[in-house]
Enzyme design. Sequence first.
Site, PDB file in Angstrom:
ATOM      1  N   PHE A   3      34.271  17.031   7.349  1.00 18.14           N
ATOM      2  CA  PHE A   3      34.290  16.991   8.815  1.00 18.14           C
ATOM      3  C   PHE A   3      33.533  18.158   9.446  1.00 18.14           C
ATOM      4  O   PHE A   3      33.716  18.463  10.614  1.00 18.14           O
ATOM      5  CB  PHE A   3      35.740  16.997   9.316  1.00 18.14           C
ATOM      6  CG  PHE A   3      36.579  15.906   8.727  1.00 18.14           C
ATOM      7  CD1 PHE A   3      36.454  14.601   9.169  1.00 18.14           C
ATOM      8  CD2 PHE A   3      37.485  16.176   7.714  1.00 18.14           C
ATOM      9  CE1 PHE A   3      37.225  13.586   8.629  1.00 18.14           C
ATOM     10  CE2 PHE A   3      38.260  15.166   7.164  1.00 18.14           C
ATOM     11  CZ  PHE A   3      38.127  13.863   7.624  1.00 18.14           C
TER      12      PHE A   3
ATOM     13  N   ASP B 260      45.321  22.472  -0.476  1.00 19.48           N
ATOM     14  CA  ASP B 260      44.041  21.835  -0.796  1.00 19.48           C
ATOM     15  C   ASP B 260      43.220  22.736  -1.715  1.00 19.48           C
ATOM     16  O   ASP B 260      42.020  22.954  -1.504  1.00 19.48           O
ATOM     17  CB  ASP B 260      43.263  21.514   0.482  1.00 19.48           C
ATOM     18  CG  ASP B 260      42.122  20.509   0.243  1.00 19.48           C
ATOM     19  OD1 ASP B 260      42.169  19.807  -0.784  1.00 19.48           O
ATOM     20  OD2 ASP B 260      41.204  20.440   1.074  1.00 19.48           O
TER      21      ASP B 260
ATOM     22  N   VAL C  89      28.037  23.715   7.567  1.00 21.01           N
ATOM     23  CA  VAL C  89      28.038  25.174   7.457  1.00 21.01           C
ATOM     24  C   VAL C  89      26.603  25.687   7.495  1.00 21.01           C
ATOM     25  O   VAL C  89      25.722  25.164   6.794  1.00 21.01           O
ATOM     26  CB  VAL C  89      28.742  25.648   6.167  1.00 21.01           C
ATOM     27  CG1 VAL C  89      28.793  27.176   6.115  1.00 21.01           C
ATOM     28  CG2 VAL C  89      30.155  25.068   6.069  1.00 21.01           C
TER      29      VAL C  89
ATOM     30  N   GLY D  15      31.167  19.899   4.679  1.00 15.56           N
ATOM     31  CA  GLY D  15      32.478  19.395   4.346  1.00 15.56           C
ATOM     32  C   GLY D  15      32.620  17.977   4.857  1.00 15.56           C
ATOM     33  O   GLY D  15      31.682  17.404   5.427  1.00 15.56           O
TER      34      GLY D  15
END
Length: 282
Positions: free
Chosen positions: A21, A133, A24, A19
């Site tokens: 920030f 979002d 994963v 992502g």
Amino acid sequence: MKTFTIGNYLVFNKRIGKGAFSRVYKGFHIKHPDNIVAIKQIEHDNITKLAKNIKREIEVMKKLNHMYILKLYDVVYDYDNNNIYLILEYCAKGDMTSFLNSRPLKEKYVKKYMYQLSEGLKYLYKHKIIHRDLKLSNILISDTNDIKISDFGFARYFDSDTMVETLCGTPLYMAPEIMKYKNYTIKADLWSIGIIMYQMLVGKPPYNAKTFYQLVKMIDKYKPQLPNGLFVSPECSDLLFSLLVKEPTNRITWENFFNHIWIKNYISESMMIENNLINIDF
């Protein structure tokens, strides 16, 4: 494959997602190696500036329990390296962006995913949560081809008359009222759902702009349309263009979205298919 340990979890060193920030990884609980999990690492450089978002995401996800919403199993704080790890439900088929791969789906499959999305969002709505979002990359696909709504970093609780000023989300999916820096309500997420539905049907978004400014101008100037040669049912078209209404007061309401005939038909059609399979078995 190399691994590292975080709390009670063994983590594979190969990243499976990224992502803005976070990173994963895939891993499992040391005592339960058969239960694969996704491990979202939020790095120390981002913790300070994202403190509110991280806290909000953890608080919201801990309270959620729905089949179409990604589950948060655990949170591990790595104080030595100042990292936070969210231990999440693992979705083998990645996100909807890679799942679609810029290809359209048949209407019957779009209906399935829109039904599942509406059920997950109905649960959030019932608990007074707005996502803020919604986009293809925040919709994950499980190994059973069901969706899981994820990433609650921008989520917040709302009242029935909530007006919000915070600019958040992803420009391509932002409602026009947000893009123009106006106060907005919970109806903003409905525009995002319309963009998602359009991408599922067409394989690409309704607007092709390179900059934020171009996108605002295009939304102002052009009404979304399906490409020539793509035919969908009148009910499908009605829902799509009820979501993609620029003026929020004229946009479909949440209640009417949840109860739209096209989505409601999915249940009866699924039951009919199951009954036919039972008859074939007999």
